[in-house]
Design an enzyme around this catalytic site. Structure first.
Site, PDB file in Angstrom:
ATOM      1  N   GLN A 209       3.237   4.231  13.494  1.00  0.00           N
ATOM      2  CA  GLN A 209       3.849   5.311  12.723  1.00  0.00           C
ATOM      3  C   GLN A 209       5.304   5.441  13.166  1.00  0.00           C
ATOM      4  O   GLN A 209       5.603   6.036  14.195  1.00  0.00           O
ATOM      5  CB  GLN A 209       3.087   6.607  12.962  1.00  0.00           C
ATOM      6  CG  GLN A 209       1.583   6.494  12.736  1.00  0.00           C
ATOM      7  CD  GLN A 209       1.229   6.369  11.263  1.00  0.00           C
ATOM      8  OE1 GLN A 209       1.446   7.295  10.483  1.00  0.00           O
ATOM      9  NE2 GLN A 209       0.673   5.230  10.884  1.00  0.00           N
ATOM     10  N   ALA A 250      -0.297  16.570   9.023  1.00  0.00           N
ATOM     11  CA  ALA A 250      -0.484  15.134   9.223  1.00  0.00           C
ATOM     12  C   ALA A 250       0.701  14.321   8.692  1.00  0.00           C
ATOM     13  O   ALA A 250       1.637  14.857   8.088  1.00  0.00           O
ATOM     14  CB  ALA A 250      -1.787  14.689   8.562  1.00  0.00           C
ATOM     15  N   HIS A 251       0.615  13.005   8.890  1.00  0.00           N
ATOM     16  CA  HIS A 251       1.732  12.127   8.533  1.00  0.00           C
ATOM     17  C   HIS A 251       2.021  12.125   7.034  1.00  0.00           C
ATOM     18  O   HIS A 251       1.132  12.242   6.206  1.00  0.00           O
ATOM     19  CB  HIS A 251       1.505  10.695   9.046  1.00  0.00           C
ATOM     20  CG  HIS A 251       0.287  10.018   8.509  1.00  0.00           C
ATOM     21  ND1 HIS A 251      -0.106   8.772   8.933  1.00  0.00           N
ATOM     22  CD2 HIS A 251      -0.631  10.385   7.575  1.00  0.00           C
ATOM     23  CE1 HIS A 251      -1.199   8.411   8.289  1.00  0.00           C
ATOM     24  NE2 HIS A 251      -1.527   9.374   7.463  1.00  0.00           N
ATOM     25  N   ASN A 252       3.301  12.035   6.709  1.00  0.00           N
ATOM     26  CA  ASN A 252       3.819  11.913   5.341  1.00  0.00           C
ATOM     27  C   ASN A 252       3.692  13.186   4.511  1.00  0.00           C
ATOM     28  O   ASN A 252       3.997  13.174   3.311  1.00  0.00           O
ATOM     29  CB  ASN A 252       3.141  10.759   4.586  1.00  0.00           C
ATOM     30  CG  ASN A 252       3.147   9.456   5.351  1.00  0.00           C
ATOM     31  OD1 ASN A 252       4.140   9.124   5.998  1.00  0.00           O
ATOM     32  ND2 ASN A 252       2.045   8.729   5.328  1.00  0.00           N
ATOM     33  N   SER A 270      -0.131  12.748   3.503  1.00  0.00           N
ATOM     34  CA  SER A 270       0.503  12.478   2.207  1.00  0.00           C
ATOM     35  C   SER A 270       0.285  13.569   1.163  1.00  0.00           C
ATOM     36  O   SER A 270       0.567  13.350  -0.015  1.00  0.00           O
ATOM     37  CB  SER A 270       0.040  11.126   1.655  1.00  0.00           C
ATOM     38  OG  SER A 270       0.373  10.079   2.542  1.00  0.00           O
TER      39      SER A 270
END
Length: 353
Positions: A209, A250-252, A270
Protein backbone atom coordinates in the site's frame (compact mmCIF):
# COMPACT_ATOMS: atom_id res chain seq x y z
CA UNK A 1 -9.55 33.58 31.72
CA UNK A 2 -10.25 37.23 32.49
CA UNK A 3 -12.42 39.28 30.17
CA UNK A 4 -15.50 41.49 30.21
CA UNK A 5 -18.91 41.49 28.62
CA UNK A 6 -17.82 44.50 26.62
CA UNK A 7 -14.90 42.54 25.14
CA UNK A 8 -17.29 39.79 24.07
CA UNK A 9 -19.68 42.29 22.52
CA UNK A 10 -16.86 44.01 20.63
CA UNK A 11 -15.63 40.74 19.14
CA UNK A 12 -18.88 38.86 18.46
CA UNK A 13 -21.64 41.43 17.95
CA UNK A 14 -20.50 42.49 14.45
CA UNK A 15 -20.81 38.88 13.25
CA UNK A 16 -24.35 38.56 14.62
CA UNK A 17 -23.55 35.98 17.29
CA UNK A 18 -24.49 38.50 20.00
CA UNK A 19 -27.74 40.35 19.31
CA UNK A 20 -28.49 42.18 22.58
CA UNK A 21 -26.98 42.78 26.02
CA UNK A 22 -28.95 43.69 29.13
CA UNK A 23 -26.92 44.82 32.13
CA UNK A 24 -23.49 46.27 32.91
CA UNK A 25 -21.13 45.59 30.01
CA UNK A 26 -18.12 46.27 32.23
CA UNK A 27 -18.93 43.15 34.28
CA UNK A 28 -15.80 41.02 34.61
CA UNK A 29 -15.85 37.32 33.78
CA UNK A 30 -13.49 34.95 35.60
CA UNK A 31 -14.42 31.70 33.84
CA UNK A 32 -16.91 29.90 31.61
CA UNK A 33 -18.73 27.32 33.73
CA UNK A 34 -21.37 24.60 33.61
CA UNK A 35 -24.78 25.77 34.81
CA UNK A 36 -24.82 23.04 37.49
CA UNK A 37 -21.77 24.35 39.38
CA UNK A 38 -21.50 28.00 38.45
CA UNK A 39 -21.27 31.00 40.75
CA UNK A 40 -20.46 34.73 40.85
CA UNK A 41 -17.90 35.73 38.23
CA UNK A 42 -18.96 32.95 35.86
CA UNK A 43 -20.47 33.02 32.38
CA UNK A 44 -22.95 30.24 31.60
CA UNK A 45 -25.07 29.13 28.64
CA UNK A 46 -28.81 28.54 29.07
CA UNK A 47 -30.81 26.91 26.28
CA UNK A 48 -33.61 25.28 28.32
CA UNK A 49 -36.32 26.96 30.44
CA UNK A 50 -35.77 24.50 33.29
CA UNK A 51 -32.22 25.79 33.75
CA UNK A 52 -33.35 29.31 34.66
CA UNK A 53 -34.00 28.21 38.25
CA UNK A 54 -30.32 27.26 38.56
CA UNK A 55 -29.37 30.76 37.48
CA UNK A 56 -31.46 32.17 40.33
CA UNK A 57 -29.98 29.85 42.93
CA UNK A 58 -26.32 29.82 41.85
CA UNK A 59 -26.05 33.48 40.76
CA UNK A 60 -23.60 33.53 37.84
CA UNK A 61 -22.61 36.96 36.56
CA UNK A 62 -23.44 36.49 32.87
CA UNK A 63 -25.93 34.29 31.02
CA UNK A 64 -25.86 33.67 27.27
CA UNK A 65 -29.32 32.58 26.13
CA UNK A 66 -32.02 32.78 23.46
CA UNK A 67 -34.19 35.90 23.20
CA UNK A 68 -37.34 33.98 24.19
CA UNK A 69 -35.74 32.89 27.48
CA UNK A 70 -34.62 36.38 28.41
CA UNK A 71 -37.98 37.17 30.04
CA UNK A 72 -37.29 34.49 32.67
CA UNK A 73 -33.99 36.12 33.67
CA UNK A 74 -34.13 39.87 33.21
CA UNK A 75 -35.53 40.55 36.72
CA UNK A 76 -32.48 39.03 38.47
CA UNK A 77 -30.52 41.84 40.10
CA UNK A 78 -26.98 42.33 38.79
CA UNK A 79 -27.25 39.61 36.12
CA UNK A 80 -26.02 40.42 32.63
CA UNK A 81 -28.07 38.69 29.93
CA UNK A 82 -26.49 38.22 26.51
CA UNK A 83 -28.90 37.06 23.80
CA UNK A 84 -27.82 35.02 20.80
CA UNK A 85 -29.69 33.38 17.92
CA UNK A 86 -27.79 30.11 18.41
CA UNK A 87 -26.78 29.09 21.94
CA UNK A 88 -24.75 25.94 20.97
CA UNK A 89 -22.76 27.91 18.40
CA UNK A 90 -22.17 30.70 20.90
CA UNK A 91 -21.00 28.06 23.38
CA UNK A 92 -18.52 26.69 20.83
CA UNK A 93 -17.08 29.99 19.67
CA UNK A 94 -16.95 31.76 23.03
CA UNK A 95 -15.33 28.81 24.76
CA UNK A 96 -12.83 28.43 21.92
CA UNK A 97 -11.93 32.08 22.33
CA UNK A 98 -11.91 32.40 26.12
CA UNK A 99 -11.97 28.98 27.75
CA UNK A 100 -10.09 26.50 25.60
CA UNK A 101 -7.12 24.45 26.74
CA UNK A 102 -3.93 26.46 27.19
CA UNK A 103 -1.24 24.29 25.64
CA UNK A 104 1.53 26.55 26.91
CA UNK A 105 0.87 25.25 30.42
CA UNK A 106 2.76 22.09 29.44
CA UNK A 107 5.87 24.18 30.01
CA UNK A 108 7.49 23.13 26.75
CA UNK A 109 8.69 25.69 24.21
CA UNK A 110 10.65 25.38 20.98
CA UNK A 111 12.22 22.01 20.22
CA UNK A 112 12.87 19.90 23.32
CA UNK A 113 16.40 18.48 23.58
CA UNK A 114 15.06 14.91 23.80
CA UNK A 115 13.13 15.22 20.53
CA UNK A 116 14.76 13.73 17.44
CA UNK A 117 14.45 16.05 14.45
CA UNK A 118 16.13 15.16 11.17
CA UNK A 119 18.40 17.84 9.78
CA UNK A 120 16.35 18.08 6.56
CA UNK A 121 13.05 18.71 8.35
CA UNK A 122 11.56 22.19 8.06
CA UNK A 123 9.91 23.48 11.23
CA UNK A 124 7.79 26.65 11.06
CA UNK A 125 8.11 29.61 13.41
CA UNK A 126 6.33 29.19 16.72
CA UNK A 127 6.01 25.41 16.42
CA UNK A 128 6.68 23.39 19.57
CA UNK A 129 8.20 19.91 19.44
CA UNK A 130 7.70 18.24 22.84
CA UNK A 131 9.88 15.58 24.55
CA UNK A 132 10.72 12.39 22.67
CA UNK A 133 8.84 13.32 19.53
CA UNK A 134 10.44 12.05 16.32
CA UNK A 135 10.49 14.07 13.10
CA UNK A 136 11.94 12.24 10.09
CA UNK A 137 13.67 13.35 6.91
CA UNK A 138 11.90 15.70 4.50
CA UNK A 139 9.10 16.64 6.90
CA UNK A 140 7.57 20.10 6.54
CA UNK A 141 5.67 21.49 9.53
CA UNK A 142 3.97 24.88 9.32
CA UNK A 143 3.86 27.73 11.80
CA UNK A 144 2.42 27.52 15.31
CA UNK A 145 1.94 23.75 15.38
CA UNK A 146 2.37 21.56 18.44
CA UNK A 147 3.84 18.08 18.15
CA UNK A 148 3.27 16.60 21.59
CA UNK A 149 5.30 14.09 23.57
CA UNK A 150 6.08 10.81 21.86
CA UNK A 151 4.47 11.64 18.53
CA UNK A 152 6.13 10.21 15.42
CA UNK A 153 6.11 11.99 12.06
CA UNK A 154 7.62 9.79 9.36
CA UNK A 155 9.52 10.96 6.30
CA UNK A 156 8.14 13.43 3.75
CA UNK A 157 5.02 14.33 5.73
CA UNK A 158 3.53 17.82 5.30
CA UNK A 159 1.60 19.44 8.18
CA UNK A 160 -0.18 22.79 7.82
CA UNK A 161 0.04 25.62 10.30
CA UNK A 162 -1.72 25.64 13.68
CA UNK A 163 -2.14 21.85 13.71
CA UNK A 164 -1.84 19.73 16.86
CA UNK A 165 -0.65 16.14 17.21
CA UNK A 166 -1.42 14.78 20.67
CA UNK A 167 0.88 12.33 22.50
CA UNK A 168 1.82 9.11 20.71
CA UNK A 169 0.18 9.97 17.40
CA UNK A 170 1.84 8.42 14.34
CA UNK A 171 1.76 10.10 10.93
CA UNK A 172 2.92 7.69 8.24
CA UNK A 173 5.35 8.60 5.48
CA UNK A 174 4.24 10.96 2.75
CA UNK A 175 0.88 11.89 4.28
CA UNK A 176 -0.47 15.43 4.00
CA UNK A 177 -2.27 17.35 6.73
CA UNK A 178 -3.89 20.73 6.16
CA UNK A 179 -4.19 23.71 8.48
CA UNK A 180 -5.70 23.50 11.98
CA UNK A 181 -5.82 19.70 11.95
CA UNK A 182 -6.14 18.09 15.38
CA UNK A 183 -5.30 14.43 15.98
CA UNK A 184 -5.92 12.96 19.41
CA UNK A 185 -3.69 10.51 21.28
CA UNK A 186 -2.97 7.07 19.91
CA UNK A 187 -4.30 7.61 16.39
CA UNK A 188 -2.40 6.36 13.35
CA UNK A 189 -2.66 8.25 10.08
CA UNK A 190 -1.25 6.34 7.12
CA UNK A 191 -1.27 2.83 8.53
CA UNK A 192 -0.85 0.02 5.99
CA UNK A 193 -4.02 -0.57 3.99
CA UNK A 194 -5.52 -4.07 4.21
CA UNK A 195 -4.75 -5.52 0.79
CA UNK A 196 -3.86 -9.17 0.08
CA UNK A 197 -4.04 -11.70 -2.74
CA UNK A 198 -4.33 -15.44 -2.11
CA UNK A 199 -2.68 -18.25 -4.06
CA UNK A 200 -4.14 -21.72 -4.75
CA UNK A 201 -3.27 -22.84 -1.21
CA UNK A 202 -5.06 -19.85 0.35
CA UNK A 203 -1.77 -18.33 1.43
CA UNK A 204 -2.05 -14.54 1.57
CA UNK A 205 0.42 -12.23 -0.17
CA UNK A 206 0.51 -8.53 0.70
CA UNK A 207 -0.22 -5.94 -1.97
CA UNK A 208 2.03 -3.04 -0.94
CA UNK A 209 0.00 0.00 0.00
CA UNK A 210 2.08 2.88 -1.32
CA UNK A 211 -0.46 5.71 -1.49
CA UNK A 212 -0.96 8.35 1.17
CA UNK A 213 -3.60 9.87 3.46
CA UNK A 214 -4.76 13.46 2.95
CA UNK A 215 -6.51 15.31 5.78
CA UNK A 216 -7.80 18.68 4.66
CA UNK A 217 -8.08 21.84 6.77
CA UNK A 218 -9.81 21.69 10.18
CA UNK A 219 -10.17 17.90 10.24
CA UNK A 220 -10.33 16.47 13.74
CA UNK A 221 -9.45 12.82 14.39
CA UNK A 222 -10.37 11.39 17.81
CA UNK A 223 -8.27 9.10 19.98
CA UNK A 224 -7.23 5.63 18.81
CA UNK A 225 -8.44 5.94 15.23
CA UNK A 226 -6.79 4.30 12.21
CA UNK A 227 -6.81 5.91 8.78
CA UNK A 228 -5.26 3.56 6.22
CA UNK A 229 -3.11 4.78 3.37
CA UNK A 230 -4.30 4.17 -0.20
CA UNK A 231 -3.03 1.39 -2.39
CA UNK A 232 -1.77 3.84 -5.03
CA UNK A 233 -3.27 7.34 -4.77
CA UNK A 234 -4.83 8.76 -1.60
CA UNK A 235 -7.30 8.13 1.18
CA UNK A 236 -8.91 11.50 1.74
CA UNK A 237 -10.94 13.19 4.49
CA UNK A 238 -12.49 16.52 3.53
CA UNK A 239 -12.22 19.88 5.25
CA UNK A 240 -14.05 20.30 8.54
CA UNK A 241 -14.90 16.64 9.05
CA UNK A 242 -14.75 15.38 12.64
CA UNK A 243 -14.16 11.75 13.65
CA UNK A 244 -14.90 10.54 17.16
CA UNK A 245 -12.70 8.05 19.03
CA UNK A 246 -12.17 4.47 17.80
CA UNK A 247 -13.06 4.98 14.14
CA UNK A 248 -11.52 3.14 11.20
CA UNK A 249 -11.21 4.41 7.63
CA UNK A 250 -9.87 1.84 5.17
CA UNK A 251 -7.67 2.29 2.11
CA UNK A 252 -8.82 4.42 -0.85
CA UNK A 253 -11.85 5.78 1.02
CA UNK A 254 -13.01 9.28 0.17
CA UNK A 255 -14.91 11.20 2.89
CA UNK A 256 -16.41 14.61 2.13
CA UNK A 257 -16.47 17.89 4.00
CA UNK A 258 -18.07 18.73 7.36
CA UNK A 259 -19.09 15.17 8.23
CA UNK A 260 -19.72 14.14 11.85
CA UNK A 261 -18.79 10.48 12.38
CA UNK A 262 -19.08 9.15 15.92
CA UNK A 263 -17.40 6.35 17.86
CA UNK A 264 -16.68 3.02 16.16
CA UNK A 265 -17.73 4.26 12.73
CA UNK A 266 -16.12 1.94 10.17
CA UNK A 267 -15.89 2.36 6.41
CA UNK A 268 -14.34 -0.32 4.20
CA UNK A 269 -12.06 0.11 1.21
CA UNK A 270 -12.82 2.35 -1.77
CA UNK A 271 -16.17 3.61 -0.47
CA UNK A 272 -17.19 7.23 -0.94
CA UNK A 273 -18.91 9.30 1.74
CA UNK A 274 -20.46 12.61 0.70
CA UNK A 275 -20.47 16.01 2.37
CA UNK A 276 -22.20 16.70 5.70
CA UNK A 277 -22.88 13.03 6.38
CA UNK A 278 -23.63 12.14 10.01
CA UNK A 279 -23.24 8.69 11.56
CA UNK A 280 -24.17 7.52 15.04
CA UNK A 281 -22.04 5.02 16.98
CA UNK A 282 -21.08 1.68 15.42
CA UNK A 283 -22.41 2.53 11.97
CA UNK A 284 -20.62 0.81 9.12
CA UNK A 285 -20.17 0.96 5.34
CA UNK A 286 -18.94 -2.02 3.34
CA UNK A 287 -16.45 -1.69 0.50
CA UNK A 288 -17.14 0.10 -2.80
CA UNK A 289 -20.31 1.78 -1.53
CA UNK A 290 -21.41 5.37 -2.07
CA UNK A 291 -23.24 7.49 0.51
CA UNK A 292 -24.68 10.75 -0.83
CA UNK A 293 -24.44 14.21 0.68
CA UNK A 294 -26.57 14.98 3.76
CA UNK A 295 -27.32 11.37 4.69
CA UNK A 296 -27.73 10.45 8.38
CA UNK A 297 -26.89 6.91 9.53
CA UNK A 298 -28.54 5.80 12.79
CA UNK A 299 -29.05 2.78 15.06
CA UNK A 300 -25.92 0.90 13.98
CA UNK A 301 -26.79 1.39 10.33
CA UNK A 302 -25.09 -1.05 7.99
CA UNK A 303 -24.65 0.29 4.46
CA UNK A 304 -24.66 -2.67 2.06
CA UNK A 305 -26.01 -0.79 -0.94
CA UNK A 306 -25.57 2.78 -2.16
CA UNK A 307 -27.43 5.52 -0.31
CA UNK A 308 -28.56 7.82 -3.11
CA UNK A 309 -31.00 10.26 -1.48
CA UNK A 310 -30.43 12.60 1.48
CA UNK A 311 -32.26 11.65 4.66
CA UNK A 312 -32.09 9.43 7.74
CA UNK A 313 -31.33 5.70 7.43
CA UNK A 314 -31.03 2.88 9.96
CA UNK A 315 -30.78 -0.89 10.36
CA UNK A 316 -28.97 -3.72 8.60
CA UNK A 317 -29.37 -3.75 5.69
CA UNK A 318 -29.82 -0.01 5.80
CA UNK A 319 -33.32 1.33 5.11
CA UNK A 320 -35.04 4.70 5.40
CA UNK A 321 -35.61 5.54 9.04
CA UNK A 322 -39.39 5.64 8.70
CA UNK A 323 -39.44 2.08 7.34
CA UNK A 324 -36.98 0.92 9.99
CA UNK A 325 -39.12 2.25 12.82
CA UNK A 326 -42.24 0.57 11.40
CA UNK A 327 -40.38 -2.73 11.10
CA UNK A 328 -39.05 -2.50 14.66
CA UNK A 329 -42.54 -1.77 15.94
CA UNK A 330 -43.93 -4.72 14.01
CA UNK A 331 -41.19 -7.02 15.32
CA UNK A 332 -42.29 -6.34 18.90
CA UNK A 333 -45.69 -7.93 18.13
CA UNK A 334 -44.36 -11.03 16.36
CA UNK A 335 -44.60 -13.21 19.48
CA UNK A 336 -48.22 -12.19 20.07
CA UNK A 337 -49.05 -12.76 16.40
CA UNK A 338 -47.48 -16.24 16.53
CA UNK A 339 -49.58 -17.18 19.58
CA UNK A 340 -52.75 -15.99 17.87
CA UNK A 341 -51.87 -17.89 14.69
CA UNK A 342 -51.34 -21.14 16.64
CA UNK A 343 -54.73 -20.63 18.30
CA UNK A 344 -56.42 -20.17 14.93
CA UNK A 345 -54.68 -23.24 13.47
CA UNK A 346 -55.82 -25.37 16.42
CA UNK A 347 -59.40 -24.27 15.89
CA UNK A 348 -59.08 -25.24 12.24
CA UNK A 349 -57.45 -28.52 13.13
CA UNK A 350 -54.29 -27.85 11.14
CA UNK A 351 -51.80 -27.05 13.92
CA UNK A 352 -48.67 -29.22 13.75
CA UNK A 353 -47.32 -30.01 17.24
Amino acid sequence: MKTSVRDIATEFKPAGLVTEITGDQDTRIERIAAIENCGPGDLVFVDKPEHTSLVRSRKPSVVVTRAELKIHLQDIKGLVVVTTPHVPLAHALLKQRYGDRDYTRSGWTGIHPSAVVHETAEIGAGTVIEPRAVIAAGVKIGKNCRIMAGAVVENDVTIGESSILHPNVVIGYGCKLGREVVIESGSVIGSEGYGFAQDQKRKSHAIPQTGIVVLEDRVRIGANCCIDRATYHETKIGAGTKLDNLCHVAHNVQIGEDCLLTAMFVVAGSSKIGNRVMASGQSGVIDHMSVCDDAVLLHRAGVTRDVEKPGAYAGLPVQPLSEYLKNVAALKSVSEMRTRLIHVEKRLGIHDN
